[in-house]
Design a protein around this motif. Structure first.
Motif, PDB file in Angstrom:
ATOM      1  N   GLY A 135      39.201 -21.949 -20.928  1.00  0.00           N
ATOM      2  CA  GLY A 135      39.504 -20.781 -21.747  1.00  0.00           C
ATOM      3  C   GLY A 135      40.936 -20.777 -22.230  1.00  0.00           C
ATOM      4  N   LEU A 170      41.335 -23.211 -25.142  1.00  0.00           N
ATOM      5  CA  LEU A 170      40.839 -22.679 -26.413  1.00  0.00           C
ATOM      6  C   LEU A 170      41.778 -21.603 -26.955  1.00  0.00           C
ATOM      7  CD1 LEU A 170      38.721 -22.481 -28.628  1.00  0.00           C
ATOM      8  CD2 LEU A 170      37.427 -20.889 -27.189  1.00  0.00           C
ATOM      9  N   LEU A 178      43.610 -21.357 -30.573  1.00  0.00           N
ATOM     10  CA  LEU A 178      43.461 -20.212 -31.462  1.00  0.00           C
ATOM     11  C   LEU A 178      44.810 -19.573 -31.770  1.00  0.00           C
ATOM     12  CD1 LEU A 178      40.287 -18.526 -29.911  1.00  0.00           C
ATOM     13  CD2 LEU A 178      40.412 -19.846 -32.034  1.00  0.00           C
ATOM     14  N   MET A 210      28.889 -16.506 -34.415  1.00  0.00           N
ATOM     15  CA  MET A 210      30.330 -16.667 -34.629  1.00  0.00           C
ATOM     16  C   MET A 210      30.599 -17.781 -35.642  1.00  0.00           C
ATOM     17  SD  MET A 210      31.667 -14.226 -33.014  1.00  0.00           S
ATOM     18  CE  MET A 210      33.391 -14.637 -33.166  1.00  0.00           C
ATOM     19  N   LYS A 219      26.519 -19.912 -25.599  1.00  0.00           N
ATOM     20  CA  LYS A 219      27.675 -19.104 -25.998  1.00  0.00           C
ATOM     21  C   LYS A 219      28.404 -19.688 -27.206  1.00  0.00           C
ATOM     22  CE  LYS A 219      28.339 -17.653 -21.190  1.00  0.00           C
ATOM     23  NZ  LYS A 219      29.153 -17.817 -19.968  1.00  0.00           N
ATOM     24  N   TRP A 239      30.785 -22.069 -29.581  1.00  0.00           N
ATOM     25  CA  TRP A 239      32.130 -22.631 -29.418  1.00  0.00           C
ATOM     26  C   TRP A 239      33.072 -21.716 -28.635  1.00  0.00           C
ATOM     27  CZ3 TRP A 239      36.424 -20.119 -31.427  1.00  0.00           C
ATOM     28  CH2 TRP A 239      36.178 -19.105 -32.357  1.00  0.00           C
ATOM     29  N   VAL A 240      32.684 -20.428 -28.461  1.00  0.00           N
ATOM     30  CA  VAL A 240      33.562 -19.490 -27.752  1.00  0.00           C
ATOM     31  C   VAL A 240      33.347 -19.514 -26.237  1.00  0.00           C
ATOM     32  CG1 VAL A 240      33.717 -17.956 -29.743  1.00  0.00           C
ATOM     33  CG2 VAL A 240      31.952 -17.550 -28.025  1.00  0.00           C
ATOM     34  N   TRP A 241      32.485 -20.418 -25.723  1.00  0.00           N
ATOM     35  CA  TRP A 241      32.193 -20.377 -24.284  1.00  0.00           C
ATOM     36  C   TRP A 241      33.440 -20.461 -23.410  1.00  0.00           C
ATOM     37  CZ3 TRP A 241      33.573 -24.028 -20.751  1.00  0.00           C
ATOM     38  CH2 TRP A 241      33.818 -25.336 -21.212  1.00  0.00           C
ATOM     39  N   LEU A 256      36.123 -18.954 -23.617  1.00  0.00           N
ATOM     40  CA  LEU A 256      36.717 -17.625 -23.434  1.00  0.00           C
ATOM     41  C   LEU A 256      36.061 -16.875 -22.282  1.00  0.00           C
ATOM     42  CD1 LEU A 256      37.139 -16.474 -27.147  1.00  0.00           C
ATOM     43  CD2 LEU A 256      38.800 -17.611 -25.654  1.00  0.00           C
TER      44      LEU A 256
END
Length: 606
Positions: free
Chosen positions: A10, A13, A17, A128, A290, A292-294, A296
Motif C-alpha cells: 500500500g 502504491l 500516486l 476504477m 480489488k 489496481w487499488v488492492w 491500498l
C-alpha cells in the motif's frame, strides 16, 4: 535474481500516486504563475479556482478520448468493444464493494451471474477505470488457453498479486520461467510409479481408523478436515518423503463439544501450517477482485506476510536439509537431472535440478496447492453429493464391491475399469471445479469470436486482464442441457455425453487445457478414486450432520429466497456453504455421520 514481494504494497502504491500528484501540482502551479505574469490584473484565487474546476473536465475529456481510441482500434479489426457493466458510483466503485461483499458472504458466482443475465456471457467489469473482461464462452476460453496461448499470459498484474505466496512458481510465471518450472516436474508426474498407491494406502488406513474411533464415540466427523489431513499427510510424504502426520493430532469435535485436549507436537505443527497456508491464499485471492487499488487495502503491510511466516518456518528447514544433502553427494552418487527412481520424492528430483532455496520453495508450494487443496476440495464435494443422493452412493458402492471387492487394494487397472466412479468424480468437478475462476492478461490486441454470425467479434485490447469462469460455464443450460443444475453422473455415460460434451470438449475444463493443462490430472484421479474405493469398502451409508457445525457457517437463510435463488437454482437447495480462495472449499467444513459396512460382505454378482 528472484523478485521479492513488497512488505508494504500500500505504501508503494501511495508513493506512486503522490508522486504523480506532486508532479501535477508543480505543473498547475507553474501554469498559474505564468498566467499571473501574463495577466497581472487577474486575482490568484481565480486562477487556482479555474485550475481546480478544470480537473473533472480534463478527466472527462481523457475518458472520452480513451473510449474513442478504443472504438477506433476495435473498428480497425472489424470488432466491437466488450460492453461495460454499468455502476452507480464514480469509477463503478459500488461494483467493487459489491463484488468484495459477494466474495465474503455470497454464493460462488454471485455478482457475475447477475451481470451475465443483464449483459450476456462476455462483459467488462470495469472498476476504477481499470478494465477486467469476463467470459464464460467456451470458444473464448479455448482462445485464451489454447489457440492463442502465447498471447494470454499470467502477466505482471497477476504476478504482483500472487508474488507474496506463490512466488515465481509454475502458477505465477510465464515464458522461460514457466517452462523451467514445468520441465522440472513433468518427468515426475508422467512416471507411472506404483509407490503412489503405497503412500495412499498407508495414510488411508490411518485415516479410516481415526474416523472410526470418532464415529464409534458417537460424534459426527468433519469430512473436509479429515480428507484435508489425509491429503496433507500424503502430499508431504509424496513431496518430502516425510509426512507431517497431521492425522495423529486427532480429529476436531463438533462446535458445541469442548475438546478434551488441544493438539500438540507434530500434529499441532501440521495444523498451524495448513491453517496459515489457507489464510495466505485467501488474502491473495481477494487482490484481483480489488483491481489496481488492492495495495491500498494493505497500506499497513502485506496481509499475507504473517501467515507466510508460519508456512516458511515449516517448509524452509526441510528444503535446506535436502539442499545440503544433495551438495554433500559425490559426483558418482549424483543422478542425472531428469532421472527418476521409483523411490524418489518430488524434492529429491527437484534438488537435482536446482539448489536455489527460493525456486524450490515456490515450486513446492505451487504443487501443494495443485495436489493437495484441489483434491481435498473435490473429495469433500463428492461426499456431499453421496450424502444428498443415496441412490448414487448405492450404485457406486455396488461397482466398488463388484470390480474391487470388499477389502482388496485398488489397482490402476481396476480403477480404469470403473466407469461410474469416474462419472461421479467428473460430475462433481463439473458442478464444483476446484479452481472456479481464473485470469490471464493479453499481450497484444486480438478478438474473441462472436456467438452468432450476425454479431461482430469482441475487441480485446493489449495488456488487458481477461477473467473466465469454468464454474459458471459448467452450469450453463445451453451447453449442458436443461438439467445442467442437477447432479447426475449419468450425463457422462449416456446420450447426453455425445450430444453436449463430445462435439464441444471445451465446455468441461476442471483441469485447465492447452499447454498449461494440469500435469497431475491422472495423479488426482488416481488418489481420489483410491480413497473413494477405500471409503465405500469401509462404509455403506453417509448422512449430513449440520447440527454438528457452527450455525454461522451454514448456508444463509436468504439463499432460499426467490430473488436470491433465481441466478443459480442450486443456491436454494444447497445444504453446505461453498466458498473459495484460490480453490473451492466448504465453509465451516462438511460434517457427516457414516455407517460402517459389514467387513465380511461378499462381492456382488457381476
Amino acid at each position: 535474481m528472484q523478485p521479492k514481494a513488497s512488505k508494504y504494497p500500500g505504501v508503494a502504491l501511495l508513493a506512486r500516486l503522490l508522486g504523480g500528484g506532486a508532479a501535477f501540482y508543480l505543473i498547475v502551479t507553474a501554469a498559474v504563475r505564468f498566467t499571473a505574469k501574463a495577466r497581472p490584473d487577474t486575482p490568484l484565487w481565480a486562477l487556482y479556482a479555474a485550475a481546480a474546476a478544470s480537473l473533472p473536465v480534463g478527466f472527462a475529456i481523457r475518458l472520452n478520448i480513451r473510449g474513442f481510441m478504443l472504438r477506433r482500434a476495435a473498428a480497425r479489426m472489424g470488432a466491437r468493444p466488450v460492453p461495460i457493466v454499468p455502476g452507480e458510483r464514480i469509477g463503478n466503485i459500488d461494483l467493487l464493494f459489491r463484488l468484495l461483499g459477494d466474495f465474503k458472504t455470497g454464493y460462488p458466482g454471485d455478482g457475475m451471474t447477475e451481470a451475465i443475465d443483464a449483459m450476456g456471457n462476455t462483459f467488462n467489469f470495469r472498476v476504477m477505470y481499470d478494465d477486467l473482461l469476463f467470459t464464460t464462452e467456451p470458444h473464448h476460453i479455448k482462445t485464451i488457453l489454447a489457440t492463442e496461448f502465447d498471447n494470454f499470459v499470467k502477466g505482471d498484474k497477476f504476478h504482483a498479486n500472487m508474488l507474496s505466496v506463490l512466488g515465481t512458481g509454475v502458477f505465477n510465471s510465464d515464458g522461460d520461467m514457466w517452462k523451467f518450472h514445468r520441465s522440472m516436474t513433468r518427468p515426475f508426474f508422467t512416471h507411472n510409479r506404483i509407490s503412489h498407491f503405497d503412500i495412499f494406502d498407508r495414510h488411508a488406513e490411518h485415516a479410516m481408523s481415526q474416523m472410526k474411533l470418532r464415529l464409534r464415540a458417537g460424534y459426527a466427523v468433519d469430512f473436509q478436515d479429515w480428507i484435508s489431513r489425509f491429503t496433507l499427510d500424503s502430499a508431504t510424504e509424496f513431496l518430502f518423503g516425510n509426512s507431517v502426520d497431521s492425522l495423529s493430532a486427532g480429529l476436531p469435535y463438533p462446535y458445541s463439544v469442548i475438546p478434551p485436549e488441544a493438539p500438540s507436537g507434530r500434529g499441532r505443527t501440521a495444523e498451524d501450517f495448513a491453517r496459515a497456508f489457507s489464510e495466505a491464499q485467501f488474502v491473495i485471492a481477494q487482490r484481483p477482485r480489488k483491481g489496481w487499488v488492492w495495495p491500498l487495502f494493505e497500506v499497513f503491510g502485506d496481509k499475507s506476510e504473517p501467515a507466510m511466516r508460519v508456512v516458511n518456518a515449516y517448509i524452509e528447514p526441510i528444503l535446506q536439509e535436502a539442499i545440503e544433502r544433495q551438495k554433500a553427494l559425490s559426483a558418482v552418487e549424483k543422478k542425472a537431472d531428469t532421472e527418476v527412481a521409483d523411490d524418489d520424492t518430488v524434492l529429491d528430483h527437484l534438488v537435482r535440478q536446482t539448489t536455489d532455496l527460493v525456486v524450490l520453495k515456490d515450486e513446492i508450494l505451487n504443487i501443494m496447492i495443485a495436489g493437495r487443496d484441489t483434491t481435498a476440495a473435490t473429495m469433500t464435494f463428492v461426499m456431499y453429493f453421496l450424502a444428498m443422493h443415496p441412490d448414487v452412493l448405492s450404485r457406486l458402492r455396488e461397482e466398488v464391491l463388484t470390480k474391487i471387492g470388499p477389502s482388496n487394494r485398488p489397482t490402476y487397472d481396476g480403477i480404469r475399469d470403473m466407469k461410474y466412479l469416474r462419472a461421479v468424480i467428473n460430475e462433481t468437478l463439473r458442478l464444483y471445479p476446484a479452481v472456479p475462476f481464473n485470469v490471464r492478461e493479453s499481450k497484444k490486441a486480438t478478438v474473441f469470436a462472436a456467438s452468432s454470425a450476425t454479431e461482430k467479434p469482441f475487441y480485446i485490447p493489449p495488456k488487458t486482464m481477461v477473467s473466465y469462469s469454468v464454474f459458471l460455464m459448467h452450469r450453463r443450460k445451453d451447453l449442458w442441457g436443461p438439467d445442467a443444475d442437477k447432479f447426475d453422473p449419468d450425463r457422462f455415460l449416456d446420450e447426453r455425453l455425445h450430444k453436449y460434451l463430445t462435439p464441444n470438449p471445451f465446455i468441461f475444463l476442471p483441469f485447465n487445457a492447452g499447454p498449461r493443462i494440469c500435469l497431475g490430472q491422472q495423479f488426482a484421479y488416481n488418489e481420489m478414486s483410491f480413497m473413494l474405493i477405500r471409503l465405500l469398502q469401509n462404509f455403506s451409508k453417509v448422512d449430513l450432520a449440520p447440527e454438528a457445525q457452527n450455525p454461522e457457517t451454514r448456508p444463509p437463510a436468504r439463499w432460499r429466497e426467490p430473488d436470491e435463488a433465481k441466478w443459480d437454482s442450486r443456491k436454494a437447495i444447497e445444504e453446505f456453504y461453498p466458498k473459495m480462495h484460490l480453490t473451492m472449499y466448504a465453509h465451516g467444513g462438511l460434517w457427516v455421520k457414516l455407517m460402517e459396512a459389514d467387513l465380511v460382505e461378499a462381492p456382488l454378482a457381476a
